[in-house]
Enzyme design. Structure first.
Site, PDB file in Angstrom:
ATOM      1  N   ASP A  63       0.855  -1.189   0.000  1.00 37.53           N
ATOM      2  CA  ASP A  63       0.000   0.000   0.000  1.00 37.53           C
ATOM      3  C   ASP A  63       0.893   1.241   0.000  1.00 37.53           C
ATOM      4  O   ASP A  63       1.654   1.460   0.943  1.00 37.53           O
ATOM      5  CB  ASP A  63      -0.905  -0.021   1.235  1.00 37.53           C
ATOM      6  CG  ASP A  63      -1.847   1.164   1.279  1.00 37.53           C
ATOM      7  OD1 ASP A  63      -2.542   1.400   0.276  1.00 37.53           O
ATOM      8  OD2 ASP A  63      -1.871   1.865   2.298  1.00 37.53           O
ATOM      9  N   THR A  96      -2.850   5.724  -4.260  1.00 37.98           N
ATOM     10  CA  THR A  96      -1.721   6.472  -3.678  1.00 37.98           C
ATOM     11  C   THR A  96      -0.419   6.190  -4.428  1.00 37.98           C
ATOM     12  O   THR A  96       0.355   7.108  -4.686  1.00 37.98           O
ATOM     13  CB  THR A  96      -1.548   6.104  -2.183  1.00 37.98           C
ATOM     14  OG1 THR A  96      -1.522   4.682  -2.053  1.00 37.98           O
ATOM     15  CG2 THR A  96      -2.705   6.641  -1.361  1.00 37.98           C
ATOM     16  N   THR A  97      -0.203   4.922  -4.773  1.00 38.52           N
ATOM     17  CA  THR A  97       1.014   4.566  -5.518  1.00 38.52           C
ATOM     18  C   THR A  97       0.998   5.230  -6.885  1.00 38.52           C
ATOM     19  O   THR A  97       2.004   5.802  -7.330  1.00 38.52           O
ATOM     20  CB  THR A  97       1.126   3.034  -5.668  1.00 38.52           C
ATOM     21  OG1 THR A  97       1.028   2.441  -4.373  1.00 38.52           O
ATOM     22  CG2 THR A  97       2.437   2.634  -6.313  1.00 38.52           C
ATOM     23  N   ASP A 386      -9.061   0.525   1.474  1.00 37.98           N
ATOM     24  CA  ASP A 386      -9.018   1.004   0.087  1.00 37.98           C
ATOM     25  C   ASP A 386     -10.352   0.726  -0.614  1.00 37.98           C
ATOM     26  O   ASP A 386     -10.887   1.586  -1.324  1.00 37.98           O
ATOM     27  CB  ASP A 386      -7.887   0.307  -0.700  1.00 37.98           C
ATOM     28  CG  ASP A 386      -6.506   0.845  -0.305  1.00 37.98           C
ATOM     29  OD1 ASP A 386      -6.450   1.792   0.488  1.00 37.98           O
ATOM     30  OD2 ASP A 386      -5.501   0.307  -0.799  1.00 37.98           O
TER      31      ASP A 386
END
Length: 529
Positions: A63, A96-97, A386
């Site tokens: 994550d 987010t990545t 998520d």
């Protein structure tokens, strides 16, 4: 005249300063390194990172935001990109990545333009125009949908490649049910979905509670273990004798006065408990303490009580049971009581929980997540969070896009066409922005062991026919993502592109870094000094 040659120092002697291209190169390098670090975690076949802190605690995750939070990042420009990930997490809960990898690639492409002597301000302006156009393109390719099947697919896409993958369908069903339960007027407050982690079983044993699970047991073993047809009092008032707010001394001259003082305290506690009994409550959730004597009286009346319940749990109980949190026990009335079919205590593995079940229309729910070890269950929790974020985003926006790198390829294609309509050097910045977007499908392919150049060529050709063609990392083919059920919320892509562009733009405009010497001092220097 001799004084004119004397150097003037306006900064402390140990201050480090980087000016112009040095500052830009240093900041761009920090962004590139951060992007490269978490790039390998992107997609269903992304790898995990093991992070060990100074105390030896271990976190194993892929994550993006968790990795960046756990990493001890010192570089100021890199910290700015960590903020991008945190914003993405707060706004959507996923992507987010993608946001950080994209920001790193935008900086990398900007470096090539800087080497061509294009001014940073022109690059920033080009990036700004490209980001604005990208939002318009996303609006155009977004598909309107919020039916249950779509929500399940969105949740499963968010959990693919994470620790929960083997049980992603049942978990996705739990998430969709929980989000739909707390939704009010088309809005979802994720705080009202409580996730309780318990190790010691398979992920498949995870469940949704028909109400709430509070991680506390009753305060006294003499209290009943189960209350049916529960009338619940929610108190923010201590069931104990309050200490005076000012220092006070009580002068006692004979033992009878001492006895009267103790009896008075007992009487006050008795009155509090009697008040609870009089309004008809048989369950008490107290945010403050409960005196031993109060516990005794409550148990004698057959009342189930919990003390020191967290503020967040009190708010969830209020939403779930329909009760009202009471600040002063003297104000407690029958109308303030919440209702539930049953309240009971249950031990699961080594955790004692209180379940509040059978509420009429609970707008707060609990999900109990299981896993063989605490590391497994922590990673499952991150995946579920998520999924909650993306399902909430689809319910609120009612818009989705295809996954598998499809939106990025389509954005890149249309931005290149748009760049040709822009004159001057900004055109090069818009083209660089388009090239940077393709880092997402390239990374998905690389992490799956595929040839990224071949995949990109196939994707570009496929997008001449359809906007939803993406990479199936399991078969290695370019196929229609909508048909495959790989879909993402429109908000994930919108926020990722916007955040990445703004962060890259901000970093590019920095031409002077002035820092106290400690900021850039390496550990080696510290040890030698």
């Amino acid at each position: 005249m001799r004084g004119l040659n004397t150097p003037i120092y306006i900064l402390p002697a140990k201050t480090k300063r980087y000016i112009g291209r040095d500052a830009q190169r240093m900041n761009i390098l920090a962004g590139k390194v951060l992007g490269e670090t978490i790039r390998t975690t992107l997609g269903p076949k992304g790898m995990d990172k093991m992070l060990v802190d100074s105390l030896g605690d271990i976190v194993v995750t892929n994550d993006g935001v968790t990795i960046l939070k756990e990493m001890d990042i010192e570089h100021p420009a890199a910290k700015m990109l960590v903020e991008v990930a945190k914003t993405q997490e707060d706004e959507v809960g996923d992507g987010t990545t993608t946001a950080v990898v994209l920001a790193g690639e935008l900086l990398k492409k900007a470096e090539d333009l800087l080497d061509m002597d294009i001014h940073p301000t022109i690059i920033s302006m080009g990036y700004r125009k490209a980001a604005k156009k990208a939002q318009e393109i996303l609006d155009d390719i977004a598909i309107t949908a919020d039916d249950e099947e779509t929500l399940l697919k969105v949740a499963m896409t968010a959990m693919t490649g994470k620790g929960s993958e083997k049980a992603r369908k049942p978990l996705a069903e739990l998430v969709v049910k929980a989000v739909k339960q707390v939704e009010e007027n088309g809005e979802v407050d994720k705080d009202y979905i409580h996730i309780q982690r318990i190790a010691g079983a398979s992920v498949d044993d995870s469940q949704i509670v028909d109400g709430l699970a509070i991680d506390k047991g009753r305060v006294s073993p003499l209290m009943p273990k189960k209350i049916e047809n529960a009338k619940i009092a929610l108190l923010k008032y201590p069931l104990e004798v309050k200490e005076t707010e000012i220092d006070a001394k009580i002068r006692i001259t004979d033992p009878s006065q001492m006895q009267k003082f103790i009896e008075q305290e007992e009487e006050m506690i008795k009155e509090m408990v009697q008040k609870i009994v009089d309004v008809g409550a048989n369950v008490v959730f107290c945010q403050k303490g409960i005196d031993d004597l109060a516990q005794h009286y409550l148990a004698r009346e057959g009342i189930y009580a919990l003390k020191r319940v967290k503020n967040t749990d009190m708010k969830r109980l209020e939403k779930a049971t329909g009760g009202k949190i009471v600040m002063d026990i003297r104000d407690l009335t029958e109308d303030d009581l919440g209702e539930a079919e049953v309240v009971y205590e249950k031990k699961i593995f080594d955790e004692i929980l209180t379940f509040v079940e059978g509420c009429k229309n609970p707008k707060a729910v609990s999900i109990i997540l299981r896993g063989s070890t605490k590391h497994v269950v922590s990673e499952v929790e991150r995946a579920v969070e998520d999924a909650i974020g993306v399902v909430s985003a689809v319910i609120e926006d009612k818009k989705i896009v295809a996954g598998g790198g499809a939106p990025e390829v389509e954005l890149a294609k249309r931005l290149r066409d748009y760049a040709e309509t822009v004159s001057g050097r900004e055109q090069l910045a818009i083209q660089a922005f388009a090239d940077a977007l393709e880092i997402i499908p390239k990374t998905l392919a690389e992490n799956a062991g595929m040839d990224s150049i071949d995949v990109l060529v196939d994707l570009r050709a496929a997008h001449e026919e359809s906007t939803t063609m993406g990479i199936d990392v399991f078969s290695g083919e370019v196929i229609d993502m909508l048909e495959m059920g790989v879909i993402e919320p429109y908000r994930v892509k919108k926020q990722a592109v916007q955040s990445a562009a703004e962060a890259a733009e901000m970093i590019l405009r920095i031409d002077d870094v002035i820092a106290a010497s400690e900021t850039f001092k390496s550990k080696g220097e510290e040890e030698s000094s």
